[in-house]
Design an enzyme around this catalytic site. Structure first.
Site, mmCIF file in Angstrom:
data_model
loop_
_atom_site.group_PDB
_atom_site.id
_atom_site.type_symbol
_atom_site.label_atom_id
_atom_site.label_comp_id
_atom_site.label_asym_id
_atom_site.label_seq_id
_atom_site.Cartn_x
_atom_site.Cartn_y
_atom_site.Cartn_z
ATOM 1 N N TYR A 249 3.315 1.685 6.431
ATOM 2 C CA TYR A 249 2.864 2.793 5.600
ATOM 3 C C TYR A 249 2.467 3.963 6.500
ATOM 4 O O TYR A 249 1.492 3.917 7.225
ATOM 5 C CB TYR A 249 1.695 2.387 4.720
ATOM 6 C CG TYR A 249 2.048 1.400 3.631
ATOM 7 C CD1 TYR A 249 3.378 1.206 3.239
ATOM 8 C CD2 TYR A 249 1.075 0.661 2.984
ATOM 9 C CE1 TYR A 249 3.708 0.297 2.245
ATOM 10 C CE2 TYR A 249 1.396 -0.241 1.983
ATOM 11 C CZ TYR A 249 2.711 -0.424 1.620
ATOM 12 O OH TYR A 249 3.036 -1.321 0.622
ATOM 13 N N SER B 47 2.639 -1.193 -7.908
ATOM 14 C CA SER B 47 3.111 -0.156 -8.844
ATOM 15 C C SER B 47 2.861 -0.556 -10.290
ATOM 16 O O SER B 47 3.745 -0.421 -11.150
ATOM 17 C CB SER B 47 4.603 0.148 -8.618
ATOM 18 O OG SER B 47 4.818 0.703 -7.347
ATOM 19 N N PRO B 48 1.651 -1.046 -10.610
ATOM 20 C CA PRO B 48 1.378 -1.466 -11.993
ATOM 21 C C PRO B 48 1.295 -0.299 -12.973
ATOM 22 O O PRO B 48 1.301 -0.513 -14.183
ATOM 23 C CB PRO B 48 0.010 -2.157 -11.864
ATOM 24 C CG PRO B 48 -0.659 -1.456 -10.730
ATOM 25 C CD PRO B 48 0.454 -1.179 -9.754
ATOM 26 N N LEU B 49 1.248 0.930 -12.432
ATOM 27 C CA LEU B 49 1.208 2.123 -13.271
ATOM 28 C C LEU B 49 2.535 2.869 -13.260
ATOM 29 O O LEU B 49 2.602 4.066 -13.569
ATOM 30 C CB LEU B 49 0.065 3.035 -12.826
ATOM 31 C CG LEU B 49 -1.326 2.399 -12.885
ATOM 32 C CD1 LEU B 49 -2.393 3.352 -12.372
ATOM 33 C CD2 LEU B 49 -1.657 1.948 -14.308
ATOM 34 N N GLY B 50 3.600 2.170 -12.896
ATOM 35 C CA GLY B 50 4.930 2.769 -12.961
ATOM 36 C C GLY B 50 5.089 3.999 -12.096
ATOM 37 O O GLY B 50 5.788 4.937 -12.467
ATOM 38 N N ARG B 51 4.439 3.999 -10.919
ATOM 39 C CA ARG B 51 4.485 5.125 -9.979
ATOM 40 C C ARG B 51 4.033 6.432 -10.638
ATOM 41 O O ARG B 51 4.551 7.498 -10.341
ATOM 42 C CB ARG B 51 5.883 5.252 -9.374
ATOM 43 C CG ARG B 51 6.282 4.024 -8.557
ATOM 44 C CD ARG B 51 7.629 4.168 -7.874
ATOM 45 N NE ARG B 51 7.854 3.043 -6.981
ATOM 46 C CZ ARG B 51 8.395 1.884 -7.319
ATOM 47 N NH1 ARG B 51 8.792 1.700 -8.564
ATOM 48 N NH2 ARG B 51 8.546 0.913 -6.439
ATOM 49 N N GLY B 52 3.056 6.288 -11.529
ATOM 50 C CA GLY B 52 2.477 7.453 -12.189
ATOM 51 C C GLY B 52 2.983 7.699 -13.590
ATOM 52 O O GLY B 52 2.342 8.398 -14.378
ATOM 53 N N HIS C 7 6.953 -8.306 4.395
ATOM 54 C CA HIS C 7 7.174 -7.163 3.506
ATOM 55 C C HIS C 7 8.552 -7.224 2.841
ATOM 56 O O HIS C 7 8.670 -7.005 1.636
ATOM 57 C CB HIS C 7 7.023 -5.872 4.309
ATOM 58 C CG HIS C 7 6.674 -4.693 3.483
ATOM 59 N ND1 HIS C 7 6.117 -3.550 3.995
ATOM 60 C CD2 HIS C 7 6.800 -4.450 2.149
ATOM 61 C CE1 HIS C 7 5.904 -2.674 3.040
ATOM 62 N NE2 HIS C 7 6.323 -3.187 1.907
#
Length: 332
Positions: free
Chosen positions: A54, A207-212, A128
């Site tokens: 990252y 990404s549980p928020l769908g990348r925003g 990863h």
């Protein structure tokens, strides 16, 4: 904040994904990022997720995120659960990852991560991405040596298929599988999730928020910085974006009736799916840390979970999860 078990590792029910503090989602303010980590810890979200790569796709450089976390948790290490990863060394010209899963590289990468994190042990160490030119048993053997040496407490994998997961777990017990999982990414449900539950492996949902997209903060690519990953994400392009936003609007109506934000509903849906699923929403801002933490108090009934499942069926989302080059590196 309640806790959950990933194999034999106890973690906060919701964690903090730290990647965006170093890459992919535009510039980040270092002070605000560190304040976000501090606020997360204060609220009991003590499970921090990172990777040695990252920063590699930005001006920050390899290891930037781990260094940031090491600085932020100084004096608080005993109250933090650190997860980080190895195996991605950079990018190839065709847009795919350069991978190295070898035991020799695992040892080298682990030593570097320990230095950057300013700790003597990593709580959860993931591969990863799997280098498929090497047997998974050999890869896991190298990671298990790190546990024997006391440098790592638990090991896990990221983005692998069911066969790889089973073979790996038979070689050495895995604590967790980290994979994308959300209302907009349901590919784990037919085989991977049942296998995890059968084997006693926790699922860490990135990404549980769908990348925003599941927060409603991104309805257009206009205004995003030129280096924002979503400019290349298939789900944010053209007709795909239009169709996916229509799905989001369904969730928004549900959230209004439930008295929560759409992001909180998306996290609560994951928490309600199974007690061994731990979402790690990523943010670099204190206000979103606080909103995400509050999702732990949003309790959905089985009927509400079923309603959300019906509002966004598994095959309803348009577009691949990644650009073609990255999709090639997934052991799917």
């Amino acid at each position: 904040m309640k806790t959950r078990m990933l194999g034999g590792l106890e973690v906060s029910a919701i964690g903090l994904g730290c990647m965006g503090m170093s890459q992919n989602y535009g510039p980040a303010d270092r002070g605000e990022s560190i304040a976000s980590i501090h606020r997360s810890l204060d609220l009991g979200m003590t499970f921090l997720d990172s990777s040695d790569m990252y920063g590699v796709s930005s001006v920050s450089g390899m290891g930037h995120n781990e260094e940031l976390i090491g600085e932020a948790i100084a004096g608080r290490r005993d109250g933090v659960t650190i997860a980080t990863k190895f195996g991605i060394k950079g990018w190839s010209k065709d847009g795919s990852f350069v991978l190295d899963s070898s035991p020799a590289y695992a040892k080298q990468a682990c030593e570097a991560s320990l230095r950057r994190l300013k700790t003597d042990v990593i709580d959860l160490y993931y591969l990863h991405r799997r280098d498929r030119s090497m047997p998974i048993e050999e890869i896991i053997g190298g990671m298990a040596e790190l546990v024997t040496e006391g440098k790592v407490r638990h090991i896990g994998l990221s983005e692998v298929n069911e066969d790889t997961l089973r073979r790996a777990h038979a070689t050495y017990p895995l604590a967790a599988l980290e994979s994308e999982y959300s209302l907009f990414a349901r590919h784990n449900e037919p085989a991977i999730l049942p296998a995890c539950l059968e084997l006693g492996i926790g699922l860490v949902a990135f990404s549980p928020l769908g990348r925003g997209m599941l927060t409603g903060t991104v309805r257009t690519l206009e205004g995003l910085s030129d280096d924002d990953y979503r400019h290349t994400d298939p789900r944010f392009q053209g007709d795909n974006l239009v169709r996916n936003l229509a799905l989001f609007d369904r969730i928004q109506d549900f959230a209004k009736e439930a008295g929560a934000t759409t992001g909180q509903i998306a996290l609560a849906w994951l928490l309600a799916k199974n007690e061994h699923i731990v979402p790690i929403p990523g943010t670099k801002r204190v206000r979103y840390v606080e909103e995400n933490a509050a999702a732990a108090d949003v309790a959905l009934t089985a009927a509400q979970v079923g309603e959300l499942d019906a509002l966004v069926p598994g095959d309803a989302v348009s577009g691949d999860r990644y650009p073609e080059g990255i999709m090639r590196t997934i052991d799917a």
